[in-house]
Design a protein around this motif. Sequence first.
Motif, mmCIF file in Angstrom:
data_model
loop_
_atom_site.group_PDB
_atom_site.id
_atom_site.type_symbol
_atom_site.label_atom_id
_atom_site.label_comp_id
_atom_site.label_asym_id
_atom_site.label_seq_id
_atom_site.Cartn_x
_atom_site.Cartn_y
_atom_site.Cartn_z
ATOM 1 N N ASP A 84 32.777 -7.926 37.461
ATOM 2 C CA ASP A 84 32.790 -7.257 36.166
ATOM 3 C C ASP A 84 31.394 -7.009 35.597
ATOM 4 N N SER A 85 30.355 -7.514 36.232
ATOM 5 C CA SER A 85 28.992 -7.195 35.798
ATOM 6 C C SER A 85 28.636 -5.748 36.147
ATOM 7 N N LYS A 86 29.402 -5.129 37.016
ATOM 8 C CA LYS A 86 29.168 -3.739 37.416
ATOM 9 C C LYS A 86 30.013 -2.758 36.596
ATOM 10 N N TRP A 87 30.682 -3.249 35.587
ATOM 11 C CA TRP A 87 31.524 -2.413 34.749
ATOM 12 C C TRP A 87 30.743 -1.879 33.551
ATOM 13 N N SER A 88 31.066 -0.680 33.153
ATOM 14 C CA SER A 88 30.572 -0.109 31.910
ATOM 15 C C SER A 88 31.770 -0.112 30.955
ATOM 16 N N ILE A 89 31.706 -0.938 29.916
ATOM 17 C CA ILE A 89 32.874 -1.164 29.055
ATOM 18 C C ILE A 89 32.748 -0.406 27.735
ATOM 19 N N SER A 90 33.822 0.270 27.361
ATOM 20 C CA SER A 90 33.895 0.908 26.053
ATOM 21 C C SER A 90 35.193 0.441 25.367
ATOM 22 N N ILE A 91 35.238 0.648 24.058
ATOM 23 C CA ILE A 91 36.352 0.149 23.250
ATOM 24 C C ILE A 91 36.965 1.307 22.465
ATOM 25 N N ARG A 92 38.282 1.278 22.358
ATOM 26 C CA ARG A 92 38.981 2.250 21.518
ATOM 27 C C ARG A 92 40.087 1.512 20.775
ATOM 28 N N ARG A 93 40.250 1.858 19.518
ATOM 29 C CA ARG A 93 41.305 1.237 18.710
ATOM 30 C C ARG A 93 42.372 2.279 18.413
ATOM 31 N N GLU A 94 43.629 1.887 18.552
ATOM 32 C CA GLU A 94 44.741 2.774 18.237
ATOM 33 C C GLU A 94 45.547 2.161 17.097
ATOM 34 N N VAL A 95 46.629 2.811 16.729
ATOM 35 C CA VAL A 95 47.442 2.331 15.611
ATOM 36 C C VAL A 95 48.092 0.989 15.956
ATOM 37 N N ALA A 96 48.390 0.237 14.929
ATOM 38 C CA ALA A 96 49.036 -1.063 15.109
ATOM 39 C C ALA A 96 50.439 -0.879 15.671
ATOM 40 N N THR A 97 50.812 -1.771 16.580
ATOM 41 C CA THR A 97 52.161 -1.765 17.143
ATOM 42 C C THR A 97 52.722 -3.168 17.034
ATOM 43 N N ARG A 98 54.015 -3.281 16.952
ATOM 44 C CA ARG A 98 54.649 -4.588 16.821
ATOM 45 C C ARG A 98 54.300 -5.473 18.017
ATOM 46 N N GLY A 99 53.781 -6.651 17.755
ATOM 47 C CA GLY A 99 53.392 -7.584 18.808
ATOM 48 C C GLY A 99 51.993 -7.341 19.339
ATOM 49 N N GLY A 100 51.481 -6.130 19.194
ATOM 50 C CA GLY A 100 50.147 -5.791 19.669
ATOM 51 C C GLY A 100 50.081 -5.655 21.180
ATOM 52 N N SER A 101 49.078 -4.949 21.650
ATOM 53 C CA SER A 101 48.878 -4.800 23.086
ATOM 54 C C SER A 101 47.442 -4.390 23.371
ATOM 55 N N VAL A 102 47.065 -4.563 24.623
ATOM 56 C CA VAL A 102 45.756 -4.132 25.101
ATOM 57 C C VAL A 102 46.009 -3.348 26.382
ATOM 58 N N ARG A 103 45.419 -2.172 26.462
ATOM 59 C CA ARG A 103 45.516 -1.382 27.690
ATOM 60 C C ARG A 103 44.116 -1.284 28.275
ATOM 61 N N ILE A 104 43.986 -1.656 29.528
ATOM 62 C CA ILE A 104 42.707 -1.581 30.219
ATOM 63 C C ILE A 104 42.777 -0.360 31.143
ATOM 64 N N GLU A 105 41.851 0.569 30.945
ATOM 65 C CA GLU A 105 41.800 1.773 31.773
ATOM 66 C C GLU A 105 40.589 1.699 32.694
ATOM 67 N N LEU A 106 40.816 1.866 33.986
ATOM 68 C CA LEU A 106 39.746 1.807 34.983
ATOM 69 C C LEU A 106 39.524 3.205 35.556
ATOM 70 N N GLU A 107 38.262 3.647 35.566
ATOM 71 C CA GLU A 107 37.890 4.936 36.138
ATOM 72 C C GLU A 107 36.617 4.751 36.966
ATOM 73 N N ALA A 108 36.403 5.648 37.905
ATOM 74 C CA ALA A 108 35.148 5.643 38.655
ATOM 75 C C ALA A 108 34.013 5.989 37.707
ATOM 76 N N ALA A 109 32.910 5.280 37.831
ATOM 77 C CA ALA A 109 31.773 5.531 36.939
ATOM 78 C C ALA A 109 30.970 6.720 37.403
#
Length: 118
Positions: A93-118
């Motif tokens: 994970d040291s080779k990852w370029s990480i960005s953050i996006r916030r979406e609307v609140a959902t019941r229970g909450g969730s996190v979606r991790i999206e992986l793409e070629a850099a």
Amino acid sequence: MISIDLPWPSPDLFPNARVHWARKAKAVKKARADAEWCARADGIRPNDPDIPQALKVTAVFSPPDNRVRDEDNMLAACKAYFDGISKLIGVDDSKWSISIRREVATRGGSVRIELEAA
């Protein structure tokens, strides 16, 4: 793009939680395992050669409610998720370029991790 849907992180994983080290260790272990199993369920194979070594990773947060949350704390709470995914795909994970996006609140909450070629 590969998308991995995960549950909202345990409150014990947030930096401001100040929980006993053993309780936090248990939460970290569970989060790593959850991330690995959710990635497998979404079709990712261990050490898949099709996954590039350099990745652009986007963490998409859908909080469980509308309370104010710092994005850096949400990202820190997902460190164990990143470690579990990293272990499964065989890309440090040291080779990852990480960005953050916030979406609307959902019941229970969730996190979606999206992986793409850099």
